[in-house]
Design a protein around this motif. Sequence first.
Motif, PDB file in Angstrom:
ATOM      1  N   SER A  85       0.845  -1.192   0.000  1.00 36.16           N
ATOM      2  CA  SER A  85       0.000   0.000   0.000  1.00 36.16           C
ATOM      3  C   SER A  85       0.880   1.241   0.000  1.00 36.16           C
ATOM      4  CB  SER A  85      -0.917   0.021   1.225  1.00 36.16           C
ATOM      5  OG  SER A  85      -1.865  -1.016   1.152  1.00 36.16           O
ATOM      6  N   GLY A 119       0.991   7.457  -8.755  1.00 37.54           N
ATOM      7  CA  GLY A 119      -0.095   6.551  -8.435  1.00 37.54           C
ATOM      8  C   GLY A 119      -0.397   5.602  -9.574  1.00 37.54           C
ATOM      9  N   LEU A 123      -0.148   1.585  -9.430  1.00 38.45           N
ATOM     10  CA  LEU A 123      -1.357   0.808  -9.692  1.00 38.45           C
ATOM     11  C   LEU A 123      -1.129  -0.211 -10.806  1.00 38.45           C
ATOM     12  CD1 LEU A 123      -4.023   3.647  -9.462  1.00 38.45           C
ATOM     13  CD2 LEU A 123      -3.870   1.659  -7.937  1.00 38.45           C
ATOM     14  N   ARG A 124      -0.348   0.158 -11.803  1.00 40.46           N
ATOM     15  CA  ARG A 124      -0.040  -0.784 -12.877  1.00 40.46           C
ATOM     16  C   ARG A 124       0.756  -1.974 -12.363  1.00 40.46           C
ATOM     17  NH1 ARG A 124       1.945   3.909 -17.026  1.00 40.46           N
ATOM     18  NH2 ARG A 124      -0.116   4.758 -17.540  1.00 40.46           N
ATOM     19  N   GLU A 127      -0.305  -2.543  -7.091  1.00 39.10           N
ATOM     20  CA  GLU A 127      -0.288  -2.045  -5.718  1.00 39.10           C
ATOM     21  C   GLU A 127      -1.565  -1.286  -5.380  1.00 39.10           C
ATOM     22  OE1 GLU A 127       3.320  -0.522  -4.207  1.00 39.10           O
ATOM     23  OE2 GLU A 127       4.501  -1.225  -5.914  1.00 39.10           O
ATOM     24  N   LYS A 128      -1.759  -1.089  -4.093  1.00 38.91           N
ATOM     25  CA  LYS A 128      -2.880  -0.297  -3.599  1.00 38.91           C
ATOM     26  C   LYS A 128      -2.385   1.117  -3.325  1.00 38.91           C
ATOM     27  CE  LYS A 128      -5.209  -4.234  -1.385  1.00 38.91           C
ATOM     28  NZ  LYS A 128      -5.727  -4.786  -0.104  1.00 38.91           N
ATOM     29  N   ARG A 137      -6.584   1.514  -2.467  1.00 34.70           N
ATOM     30  CA  ARG A 137      -7.277   0.560  -3.318  1.00 34.70           C
ATOM     31  C   ARG A 137      -6.423   0.283  -4.544  1.00 34.70           C
ATOM     32  NH1 ARG A 137     -13.059   3.824  -3.245  1.00 34.70           N
ATOM     33  NH2 ARG A 137     -13.737   3.228  -1.156  1.00 34.70           N
ATOM     34  N   SER A 138      -6.727  -0.817  -5.204  1.00 39.94           N
ATOM     35  CA  SER A 138      -6.040  -1.170  -6.436  1.00 39.94           C
ATOM     36  C   SER A 138      -7.023  -1.081  -7.601  1.00 39.94           C
ATOM     37  CB  SER A 138      -5.462  -2.591  -6.331  1.00 39.94           C
ATOM     38  OG  SER A 138      -6.501  -3.523  -6.070  1.00 39.94           O
ATOM     39  N   ARG A 140      -7.905  -0.145 -11.980  1.00 40.74           N
ATOM     40  CA  ARG A 140      -7.913   0.997 -12.897  1.00 40.74           C
ATOM     41  C   ARG A 140      -8.809   2.134 -12.409  1.00 40.74           C
ATOM     42  NH1 ARG A 140      -8.960  -0.852 -18.926  1.00 40.74           N
ATOM     43  NH2 ARG A 140      -8.621   1.403 -19.163  1.00 40.74           N
ATOM     44  N   GLN A 142      -9.200   3.194  -9.531  1.00 40.25           N
ATOM     45  CA  GLN A 142      -8.563   4.001  -8.496  1.00 40.25           C
ATOM     46  C   GLN A 142      -7.803   5.181  -9.092  1.00 40.25           C
ATOM     47  OE1 GLN A 142      -9.152   4.282  -5.596  1.00 40.25           O
ATOM     48  NE2 GLN A 142      -7.419   4.908  -4.352  1.00 40.25           N
ATOM     49  N   ALA A 143      -7.267   5.028 -10.293  1.00 39.78           N
ATOM     50  CA  ALA A 143      -6.597   6.153 -10.947  1.00 39.78           C
ATOM     51  C   ALA A 143      -7.585   7.283 -11.199  1.00 39.78           C
ATOM     52  CB  ALA A 143      -5.960   5.699 -12.252  1.00 39.78           C
TER      53      ALA A 143
END
Length: 287
Positions: A85, A119, A123-124, A127-128, A137-138, A140, A142-143
Amino acid sequence: MTPANLRARAEVESGGLPALVLSAERLAVTIAPGAHGLRRAGPGEDFWQYRPAAAGDAARSIDWRRSARSDAQFVRDREAQTAQSAVIWVSAGQGMSYRGDDSRPTKLDRARLLALALGMVLLRGGEKVALAGQPPRSGRLQADRLAQQLATQADSGTDADQPPLESLRPNQRVVLISDFLGDPAWVSAYLARAAALGVSGALLQVLDPDEEVFPFDGAVLFRSLSGQISHDTRDAGGLRAAYLERLALRRELLRRSTLGAGWHFGTHVTATAPSTALMWLYQVLGG
């Protein structure tokens, strides 16, 4: 700046990092991007231990090469892993809205761009990620949340602010992006709390070129964007040496504080390419 525009710009910056370099940096840390070993057997990629085969173990789970060296059969366990995270905080102090020239972005614009681009990269990797005070959060979506939250972030109403101490959680990684020109007293307390919780991370100081070199001369009225602080001088050039000394002392204080907590400290000037700061953040978080 709209969330869509901010995300589009962040996509350009994160996409500008060579895919090979991104992959190499992540693989140097762990085979499974964004994974933390849990020091027990379970789903994962990293080798954990050999153990004697037991009733119920499938034949495909037996390591026949290891078993050939003895009279027993052995299973190769992998270490259970969980996604890491990362929490990102961008200062909303009014001082972050400064820019010395209209051709340059404000410090806040650059900080938001770096936060979102970082971020996206994390995320890619599975990761959260979250902004400070929000649940990591993880995925797409979340972006999109990060872009929305950054684009609608309200200023603090003061020249400087600080991240919420209560949002720290054990074993997270945290990135703090600010100009760090306000009262630095909170930094030591924040880092001490973070170290006690096993939180690692980085501080990135973002400055406008004028704040970096202090190019002012003659009569100048210096005033904070909130209007709470002002200083009128007829010899701004005469203040240059004292200002640069104070800036160097501030950076040394931040550097010592981060080093003592096992964190990293970096600087970025808005006239330089954001990809350099993004790569630095990515590297220190991976390390």
